[in-house]
Motif scaffolding. Structure first.
Motif, PDB file in Angstrom:
ATOM      1  N   SER A 236       0.827  -1.215   0.000  1.00 53.63           N
ATOM      2  CA  SER A 236       0.000   0.000   0.000  1.00 53.63           C
ATOM      3  C   SER A 236       0.859   1.262   0.000  1.00 53.63           C
ATOM      4  CB  SER A 236      -0.934   0.003   1.214  1.00 53.63           C
ATOM      5  OG  SER A 236      -0.182  -0.063   2.426  1.00 53.63           O
ATOM      6  N   ALA A 237       2.123   1.148   0.448  1.00 51.28           N
ATOM      7  CA  ALA A 237       3.009   2.318   0.454  1.00 51.28           C
ATOM      8  C   ALA A 237       3.357   2.770  -0.957  1.00 51.28           C
ATOM      9  CB  ALA A 237       4.286   1.998   1.237  1.00 51.28           C
ATOM     10  N   PHE A 238       3.160   1.882  -1.948  1.00 46.54           N
ATOM     11  CA  PHE A 238       3.468   2.219  -3.335  1.00 46.54           C
ATOM     12  C   PHE A 238       2.220   2.619  -4.118  1.00 46.54           C
ATOM     13  CE2 PHE A 238       6.810  -0.606  -1.896  1.00 46.54           C
ATOM     14  CZ  PHE A 238       7.958  -0.023  -2.388  1.00 46.54           C
ATOM     15  N   ALA A 239       1.081   2.630  -3.475  1.00 38.45           N
ATOM     16  CA  ALA A 239      -0.161   2.975  -4.165  1.00 38.45           C
ATOM     17  C   ALA A 239      -0.071   4.383  -4.749  1.00 38.45           C
ATOM     18  CB  ALA A 239      -1.344   2.877  -3.207  1.00 38.45           C
ATOM     19  N   GLY A 240      -0.505   4.506  -5.997  1.00 36.83           N
ATOM     20  CA  GLY A 240      -0.462   5.802  -6.677  1.00 36.83           C
ATOM     21  C   GLY A 240       0.876   6.120  -7.294  1.00 36.83           C
ATOM     22  N   ARG A 260      -1.149  -4.126  -9.503  1.00 33.84           N
ATOM     23  CA  ARG A 260      -2.191  -3.160  -9.888  1.00 33.84           C
ATOM     24  C   ARG A 260      -3.360  -3.206  -8.920  1.00 33.84           C
ATOM     25  NH1 ARG A 260      -1.334  -5.626 -15.229  1.00 33.84           N
ATOM     26  NH2 ARG A 260       0.123  -4.317 -16.424  1.00 33.84           N
ATOM     27  N   GLY A 261      -3.648  -4.399  -8.408  1.00 36.01           N
ATOM     28  CA  GLY A 261      -4.737  -4.534  -7.445  1.00 36.01           C
ATOM     29  C   GLY A 261      -4.482  -3.789  -6.154  1.00 36.01           C
ATOM     30  N   HIS A 262      -3.228  -3.417  -5.905  1.00 28.76           N
ATOM     31  CA  HIS A 262      -2.887  -2.607  -4.729  1.00 28.76           C
ATOM     32  C   HIS A 262      -2.760  -1.125  -5.093  1.00 28.76           C
ATOM     33  CE1 HIS A 262      -1.902  -6.549  -3.017  1.00 28.76           C
ATOM     34  NE2 HIS A 262      -1.952  -5.972  -1.834  1.00 28.76           N
ATOM     35  N   GLY A 263      -3.256  -0.762  -6.279  1.00 28.20           N
ATOM     36  CA  GLY A 263      -3.254   0.643  -6.679  1.00 28.20           C
ATOM     37  C   GLY A 263      -1.926   1.131  -7.208  1.00 28.20           C
TER      38      GLY A 263
END
Length: 340
Positions: A236-240, A260-263
């Motif tokens: 999640s720290a890499f989301a975006g 990709r599923g983790h954004g």
């Protein structure tokens, strides 16, 4: 982006014509493979049994289907049940493939094979690579292992086995249904019906439908572990963010889809299964973070920078699967208690 050798021919898994030469060779391959199976079935070729239970984890197609994550989960579950498991593997792609070898966490993957090194690193179990799996199983027995797990080896009939587990890629299954080289199959699909368990790699926990005697297996992603030291980060720290994603596995798209599923905005770099990496392979021309599968990371440690991180996965299966599997085995040997 797709580079490296070892990618499946387009006609295996896509709606593309099969070359006539491949069809002819598939007929020859099927005849030879069928004769070999029949010779073992009739006892003309003799199977060899070792003095401990043997579980074979394999598949019918050439390439990956999720065997190694299942092998790791199986080793851990057997250990929790009181067994001392050892792992036998051919060690595909080894530089000295004819030389039997013990594989540990620090073994060079070029000598031990990427998957055996990963299994040894994750489980700490004794791992033996040898073309002759009977010899590998006997070596593990001599080291104190009381059960042998074969990572691959469904077609290595000389080693008698107590349980067979077929692993099926839930997205690609058997491709066009043809034998090598016209299709991906090493044996006809009917071979899988004789296995004790059939595990369907569905990839995502949100898609667990399975049937026809198939047990669903899904993966849970772990954190991104820096390859040059430092604290792990949740995905999640890499989301975006944009990242370079590197996968040299049977189906690289599974890894990219998971990220990709983790954004995460993925810049994909797919390589052939068991690709032998060089530093040049991972020069992408930008300073984005680089996320690799664990299997790829063990081969890239020598030239990793602080931008590189390894993303592991854990195979999960229904509890009923483990109950059914352990029920098919004898009770684990009782271990002698250490003297006070």
């Amino acid at each position: 982006m797709s580079r490296g050798s070892g990618h499946a021919p387009r006609h295996w898994y896509a709606d593309a014509p099969v070359p006539l030469a491949a069809r002819a060779l598939a007929g020859l391959y099927g005849a030879v493979a069928g004769l070999r199976r029949d010779l073992y079935r009739r006892g003309v070729l003799r199977r060899q049994r070792v003095a401990v239970p043997v579980i074979v984890v394999g598949n019918l197609v050439a390439g990956g289907s999720g065997k190694t994550p299942l092998t790791i989960a199986l080793v851990e579950r057997l250990r929790a049940a009181g067994w001392t498991p050892g792992v036998a593997s051919r060690g595909y792609g080894r530089a000295d493939a004819g030389t039997p070898r013990w594989v540990e966490a620090g073994t060079d993957p070029a000598l031990g094979g990427d998957e055996p090194v990963l299994v040894a690193t994750r489980t700490g179990a004794r791992v033996r690579v040898d073309r002759d799996r009977v010899a590998a199983a006997r070596a593990l027995l001599a080291e104190g292992c009381d059960i042998v797990v074969c990572d691959d080896g469904l077609q290595h009939y000389r080693l008698e086995r107590d349980l067979e587990i077929e692993v099926i890629d839930g997205r690609r299954r058997y491709g066009n249904g043809r034998l090598l080289p016209a299709g991906p199959l090493r044996e006809p699909p009917a071979r899988g019906e004789g296995c004790d368990f059939r595990v369907l790699n569905v990839g995502e926990a949100t898609d667990l439908a399975a049937g026809f005697g198939e047990w669903p297996m899904w993966f849970e992603a772990g954190p991104a572990r820096p390859m040059r030291g430092g604290r792990s980060k949740p995905l999640s720290a890499f989301a975006g963010q944009r990242v370079h994603a590197v996968a040299g596995i049977g189906d690289p798209e599974r890894f990219f889809a998971m990220l990709r599923g983790h954004g995460i905005a993925v810049v994909p770099h797919a390589f052939g299964d068991h690709h032998a990496y060089t530093a040049e392979d991972l020069r992408f021309g930008s300073d984005l973070p680089v996320l690799l599968t664990e299997k790829d990371a063990v081969k890239c440690a020598a030239f990793a920078t602080d931008r590189y991180a390894s993303v592991g996965i854990d195979a999960r299966l229904p509890e009923a699967f483990w109950v059914a599997l352990l029920d098919r085995l004898p009770a684990a040997p009782r271990k002698e208690s250490a003297s006070p």
